[in-house]
Design a protein around this motif. Structure first.
Motif, PDB file in Angstrom:
ATOM      1  N   UNK A 123      69.158  97.775  71.970  1.00 13.46           N
ATOM      2  CA  UNK A 123      69.430  96.598  72.789  1.00 13.46           C
ATOM      3  C   UNK A 123      70.850  96.090  72.547  1.00 13.46           C
ATOM      4  N   UNK A 124      71.282  95.153  73.408  1.00 14.91           N
ATOM      5  CA  UNK A 124      72.609  94.573  73.303  1.00 14.91           C
ATOM      6  C   UNK A 124      72.686  93.604  72.114  1.00 14.91           C
ATOM      7  N   UNK A 125      73.921  93.321  71.707  1.00 17.30           N
ATOM      8  CA  UNK A 125      74.154  92.474  70.544  1.00 17.30           C
ATOM      9  C   UNK A 125      73.469  91.115  70.673  1.00 17.30           C
ATOM     10  N   UNK A 163      68.600 107.504  64.235  1.00 19.44           N
ATOM     11  CA  UNK A 163      68.907 107.896  65.615  1.00 19.44           C
ATOM     12  C   UNK A 163      70.133 107.179  66.163  1.00 19.44           C
ATOM     13  N   UNK A 164      70.316 105.912  65.779  1.00 19.54           N
ATOM     14  CA  UNK A 164      71.368 105.089  66.359  1.00 19.54           C
ATOM     15  C   UNK A 164      72.155 104.354  65.276  1.00 19.54           C
ATOM     16  N   UNK A 165      73.264 103.745  65.708  1.00 20.05           N
ATOM     17  CA  UNK A 165      74.011 102.816  64.869  1.00 20.05           C
ATOM     18  C   UNK A 165      73.336 101.451  64.892  1.00 20.05           C
ATOM     19  N   UNK A 166      73.759 100.544  63.995  1.00 17.99           N
ATOM     20  CA  UNK A 166      73.099  99.246  63.832  1.00 17.99           C
ATOM     21  C   UNK A 166      74.100  98.101  63.910  1.00 17.99           C
ATOM     22  N   UNK A 167      73.749  97.074  64.687  1.00 20.30           N
ATOM     23  CA  UNK A 167      74.480  95.823  64.616  1.00 20.30           C
ATOM     24  C   UNK A 167      74.104  95.092  63.327  1.00 20.30           C
ATOM     25  N   UNK A 168      75.137  94.595  62.618  1.00 21.32           N
ATOM     26  CA  UNK A 168      74.927  93.768  61.433  1.00 21.32           C
ATOM     27  C   UNK A 168      75.744  92.491  61.605  1.00 21.32           C
ATOM     28  N   UNK A 227      72.533  99.095  70.658  1.00 22.18           N
ATOM     29  CA  UNK A 227      72.331  99.718  69.358  1.00 22.18           C
ATOM     30  C   UNK A 227      71.042  99.197  68.739  1.00 22.18           C
ATOM     31  N   UNK A 228      70.611  99.792  67.614  1.00 19.70           N
ATOM     32  CA  UNK A 228      69.574  99.202  66.791  1.00 19.70           C
ATOM     33  C   UNK A 228      70.185  97.985  66.085  1.00 19.70           C
ATOM     34  N   UNK A 229      69.353  97.238  65.372  1.00 21.49           N
ATOM     35  CA  UNK A 229      69.865  96.059  64.678  1.00 21.49           C
ATOM     36  C   UNK A 229      68.984  95.758  63.466  1.00 21.49           C
ATOM     37  N   UNK A 230      69.516  94.947  62.552  1.00 19.45           N
ATOM     38  CA  UNK A 230      68.807  94.605  61.322  1.00 19.45           C
ATOM     39  C   UNK A 230      68.787  93.094  61.167  1.00 19.45           C
ATOM     40  N   UNK A 231      67.591  92.517  61.042  1.00 13.47           N
ATOM     41  CA  UNK A 231      67.443  91.077  60.826  1.00 13.47           C
ATOM     42  C   UNK A 231      67.194  90.798  59.348  1.00 13.47           C
ATOM     43  N   UNK A 232      67.756  89.705  58.864  1.00 10.83           N
ATOM     44  CA  UNK A 232      67.566  89.291  57.472  1.00 10.83           C
ATOM     45  C   UNK A 232      66.919  87.904  57.418  1.00 10.83           C
TER      46      UNK A 232
END
Length: 235
Positions: A123-125, A163-168, A227-232
């Motif tokens: 998904x988008x940023x 598979x994909x890059x990640x937004x951080x 991209x993929x993304x990571x939530x904290x």
């Protein structure tokens, strides 16, 4: 990924760290083991509950396999996401650990004091940012080499997550070239890929941990890329 709550135990085990520990059983990993990647393996263990107790004592332990037929606990510092990456072993069960402050399905690294979840949605940023915010979270803050190394190990531990890059977390949208976290703190640690950041005015205002070479070094990318993304979750 299917999981079920296994048990509650270890009340008042160590007040300085936690008062309650849980283990969640990941049923998709029934009869599966990651035999070549254990950080620690302990023999002569006769129950999954004992494995949980031992995992809790080891701050590097994020998840564990209880290998019933061998009476062994196999500890890991990552949370596996792809059962097809493992090997068949009858009777083996897989659990993730939480001490009650980090939700089930998240990675709880007690050494780094972080709680986060990889989202394998392309998904988008702004959409990833909104999804994190909907749970009171934010994109993952990486502010040290130790965190970067751990995140790379977590991502590369499962084929589904590579598979994909990640937004951080991190942006220079307000002032080009001045990178800050979501709360306005200036960033002092960077893991840029050679040639990055470009620091151009073409809306490359966000950070992506790039999968090229599986090093997940950073690039400045556009929010309109998916991209993929990571939530904290803050602890």
């Amino acid at each position: 990924m299917f999981r079920t709550l296994l048990f509650l135990c270890l009340v008042n085990y160590t007040p300085a760290l936690t008062t309650t520990a849980f283990a969640a059983k990941w049923t998709a990993f029934n009869h599966v083991v990651m035999s070549n990647t254990a950080s620690v393996e302990i023999s002569n263990v006769y129950s999954g509950k004992r494995c949980l107790f031992l995992c809790l004592q080891n701050e590097a332990c994020v998840s564990f396999f209880y290998r019933r037929q061998h009476r062994r606990c196999q500890f890991h510092d990552v949370l596996f996401m792809s059962p097809e990456d493992g090997e068949h072993e009858n009777g083996t069960v897989y659990y993730s650990l939480t001490t009650g402050v980090c939700p089930f399905g998240y990675v709880h690294n007690r050494l780094l004091n972080i709680c986060y979840q990889l989202h394998l949605d392309d998904i988008y940023y702004n959409d990833g940012l909104a999804d994190c915010a909907s749970r009171g979270e934010h994109l993952l803050v990486i502010d040290s080499a130790d965190k970067q190394n751990h995140i790379v190990k977590q991502i590369t531990s499962s084929s589904a997550s590579t598979v994909k890059s990640y937004f951080i977390d991190g942006s220079d949208a307000a002032n080009e070239g001045q990178w800050v976290f979501h709360d306005g703190r200036p960033m002092t640690y960077f893991a840029w890929k050679p040639g990055f950041p470009t620091n151009t005015t073409d809306d490359r205002d966000y950070i992506a941990a790039n999968k090229g070479g599986k090093a997940y070094l950073w690039q400045d990318r556009k929010g309109s890329e998916s991209k993929f993304y990571i939530c904290e979750k803050d602890l």
